[in-house]
Design a protein around this motif. Structure first.
Motif, PDB file in Angstrom:
ATOM      1  N   VAL A 136       0.718  -1.178   0.117  1.00  0.00           N
ATOM      2  CA  VAL A 136      -0.029   0.017  -0.025  1.00  0.00           C
ATOM      3  C   VAL A 136       1.050   1.239   0.095  1.00  0.00           C
ATOM      4  N   ASP A 137       0.381   2.390  -0.193  1.00  0.00           N
ATOM      5  CA  ASP A 137       0.910   3.678  -0.349  1.00  0.00           C
ATOM      6  C   ASP A 137       1.430   3.895   1.189  1.00  0.00           C
ATOM      7  N   HIS A 138       2.708   4.419   1.247  1.00  0.00           N
ATOM      8  CA  HIS A 138       2.904   4.602   2.484  1.00  0.00           C
ATOM      9  C   HIS A 138       2.204   5.927   3.064  1.00  0.00           C
ATOM     10  N   GLY A 139       1.850   6.949   2.389  1.00  0.00           N
ATOM     11  CA  GLY A 139       1.120   7.837   2.998  1.00  0.00           C
ATOM     12  C   GLY A 139      -0.505   7.329   3.327  1.00  0.00           C
ATOM     13  N   ALA A 140      -0.752   6.597   2.542  1.00  0.00           N
ATOM     14  CA  ALA A 140      -2.229   5.877   2.691  1.00  0.00           C
ATOM     15  C   ALA A 140      -2.206   5.143   3.981  1.00  0.00           C
ATOM     16  N   GLY A 141      -1.375   4.432   4.127  1.00  0.00           N
ATOM     17  CA  GLY A 141      -1.219   3.517   5.525  1.00  0.00           C
ATOM     18  C   GLY A 141      -1.043   4.248   6.668  1.00  0.00           C
ATOM     19  N   LEU A 142      -0.512   5.417   6.464  1.00  0.00           N
ATOM     20  CA  LEU A 142      -0.211   6.493   7.818  1.00  0.00           C
ATOM     21  C   LEU A 142      -1.370   7.054   7.793  1.00  0.00           C
ATOM     22  N   ALA A 143      -1.979   7.628   6.978  1.00  0.00           N
ATOM     23  CA  ALA A 143      -3.550   7.955   7.348  1.00  0.00           C
ATOM     24  C   ALA A 143      -4.563   7.151   8.165  1.00  0.00           C
ATOM     25  N   VAL A 144      -4.336   5.580   8.099  1.00  0.00           N
ATOM     26  CA  VAL A 144      -5.006   4.825   8.833  1.00  0.00           C
ATOM     27  C   VAL A 144      -4.573   4.349  10.185  1.00  0.00           C
ATOM     28  N   VAL A 145      -3.035   4.349  10.260  1.00  0.00           N
ATOM     29  CA  VAL A 145      -2.495   3.874  11.397  1.00  0.00           C
ATOM     30  C   VAL A 145      -2.423   5.185  12.368  1.00  0.00           C
ATOM     31  N   THR A 146      -2.271   6.395  11.874  1.00  0.00           N
ATOM     32  CA  THR A 146      -2.021   7.632  12.968  1.00  0.00           C
ATOM     33  C   THR A 146      -3.150   7.689  13.862  1.00  0.00           C
ATOM     34  N   PRO A 147      -4.513   7.955  13.268  1.00  0.00           N
ATOM     35  CA  PRO A 147      -5.402   8.184  14.022  1.00  0.00           C
ATOM     36  C   PRO A 147      -5.668   7.002  15.157  1.00  0.00           C
ATOM     37  N   ALA A 148      -5.441   5.791  14.560  1.00  0.00           N
ATOM     38  CA  ALA A 148      -5.669   4.630  15.570  1.00  0.00           C
ATOM     39  C   ALA A 148      -4.641   4.630  16.571  1.00  0.00           C
ATOM     40  N   TRP A 149      -3.463   5.001  16.150  1.00  0.00           N
ATOM     41  CA  TRP A 149      -2.415   5.173  17.359  1.00  0.00           C
ATOM     42  C   TRP A 149      -2.989   6.131  18.394  1.00  0.00           C
ATOM     43  N   MET A 150      -3.376   7.305  17.875  1.00  0.00           N
ATOM     44  CA  MET A 150      -3.828   8.625  18.546  1.00  0.00           C
ATOM     45  C   MET A 150      -4.814   7.979  19.595  1.00  0.00           C
ATOM     46  N   LYS A 151      -5.741   7.051  18.967  1.00  0.00           N
ATOM     47  CA  LYS A 151      -6.880   6.764  19.942  1.00  0.00           C
ATOM     48  C   LYS A 151      -6.393   5.757  21.100  1.00  0.00           C
ATOM     49  N   TYR A 152      -5.371   5.277  20.805  1.00  0.00           N
ATOM     50  CA  TYR A 152      -4.877   4.168  21.829  1.00  0.00           C
ATOM     51  C   TYR A 152      -4.101   4.677  22.988  1.00  0.00           C
ATOM     52  N   VAL A 153      -3.149   5.842  22.461  1.00  0.00           N
ATOM     53  CA  VAL A 153      -2.131   6.291  23.465  1.00  0.00           C
ATOM     54  C   VAL A 153      -2.552   7.464  24.143  1.00  0.00           C
ATOM     55  N   SER A 154      -3.546   8.271  23.386  1.00  0.00           N
ATOM     56  CA  SER A 154      -3.920   9.683  24.092  1.00  0.00           C
ATOM     57  C   SER A 154      -4.264   9.460  25.631  1.00  0.00           C
ATOM     58  N   PRO A 155      -5.237   8.484  25.877  1.00  0.00           N
ATOM     59  CA  PRO A 155      -5.641   8.622  27.327  1.00  0.00           C
ATOM     60  C   PRO A 155      -4.480   8.883  28.359  1.00  0.00           C
ATOM     61  N   LYS A 156      -3.445   8.092  28.052  1.00  0.00           N
ATOM     62  CA  LYS A 156      -2.290   8.188  28.909  1.00  0.00           C
ATOM     63  C   LYS A 156      -1.346   9.429  28.846  1.00  0.00           C
ATOM     64  N   HIS A 157      -1.665  10.378  27.738  1.00  0.00           N
ATOM     65  CA  HIS A 157      -0.855  11.424  27.541  1.00  0.00           C
ATOM     66  C   HIS A 157      -1.862  12.620  27.046  1.00  0.00           C
TER      67      HIS A 157
END
Length: 304
Positions: free
Chosen positions: A189-210
């Motif tokens: 997959v295109d790197h930018g397209a993959g990041l558009a999926v992974v980044t918000p998911a990462w934010m949802k996962y780590v933001s409660p602690k930070h």
């Protein structure tokens, strides 16, 4: 070695520059992260796609097609000796590549911005201003891919995003890049397209602690207003606005849109930690964490 192209071409040129004087397989350096015994050849670039920022960075990422591994390598001696950046060369880019580039350069800033390091007022503000500039001009290009001034702003932003000016004095993260590399290595997959999926998911996962840094992002970059007594609501809205921006550019925001199968999550998670162990700086992520983040990228598995 003269690279005429975008990040993939430039990173490949850097690999060639490493490999010519190296005795052995250059892939060994990407696996071991050791500095080469001989200096690489000088690299110069003519940029045709503003995205990766490789035209001014000391880093390179390549894919081994035989083993389906995608790994990075860095050395100060790989920073290009000169780069030519002419916005007129970008007029013929497909809309998809413009959007992918925007996602990639924003991620380069996110990887530096989201940190546990305190007293980073100046670099915080520089990160936020660059992100706002990228989003503003991306919307202009979304309607007109021949806007010289917008491309100039985007090209300069992509350069600043990855020459490490914005990362000075900060512990950096790079978890999203590590997780996305496994998507693009296995599925191409295109790197930018993959990041558009992974980044918000990462934010949802780590933001409660930070929460503090994510509230700051939501307010200063995404323009969220609300009561600071409800930081979770501010953070959720900030992430939601980022997802809406990605969709506005036509980027995917779910694993389903990338045709990635959940059955491959365990393999990709294992691969992500196989070279350096747990990934990330803001929050160290092990195999279990990475699989959970991948699931958050699936519209039908977000609560599984």
């Amino acid at each position: 070695v003269l690279a005429v192209g975008g990040g993939s071409v430039i990173d490949s040129a850097k690999a060639i520059a490493l490999g010519v004087p190296h005795e052995g397989d250059v892939w060994e350096l990407y696996l071991s992260k050791k500095q080469p015994q001989s200096d690489p050849l000088p690299v110069a670039t003519v940029l045709t796609i503003p995205a990766a920022g490789s035209e001014s960075s000391p880093n390179t990422v390549i894919t081994n097609e035989e083993t389906r591994r995608k790994l990075g390598y860095g050395s100060p001696k790989l920073r290009p000796v000169f780069s030519i950046i002419n916005p007129e060369l970008f007029f013929t880019l497909p809309h998809r590549q413009m959007a992918n580039g925007i996602s990639d350069m924003m991620s380069h800033i996110f990887e530096r911005y989201f940190t546990k390091t305190l007293h980073t007022d100046l670099s915080d503000s520089l990160c936020e201003a660059t992100l706002r500039t990228i989003m503003k001009n991306a919307r202009i290009l979304n309607g007109n891919l021949n806007d010289y001034n917008a491309w100039a702003e985007i090209a300069f932003s992509g350069n600043i995003a990855h020459n490490n000016l914005l990362g000075v004095g900060r512990e950096q993260d790079w978890g999203c890049h590590a997780m996305e590399h496994e998507l693009s290595a296995l599925y191409h997959v295109d790197h930018g397209a993959g990041l558009a999926v992974v980044t918000p998911a990462w934010m949802k996962y780590v933001s409660p602690k930070h929460q503090e840094i994510f509230v700051q992002f939501a307010v200063n970059v995404m323009g969220v207003e609300g009561s600071f007594r409800e930081p979770s609501a501010i953070i959720r809205e900030g992430i939601s606005r980022l997802e809406r921006f990605y969709r506005e550019l036509g980027l995917p925001t779910t694993m389903e849109e990338l045709n990635i199968l959940p059955g491959d999550f365990p393999l990709m998670a294992e691969q992500a930690v196989s070279v350096r162990g747990p990934v990330g700086g803001l929050e160290k992520l092990d195999v279990r964490d990475i699989q959970a983040i991948y699931r958050l990228g699936c519209s039908n598995l977000q609560h599984a």
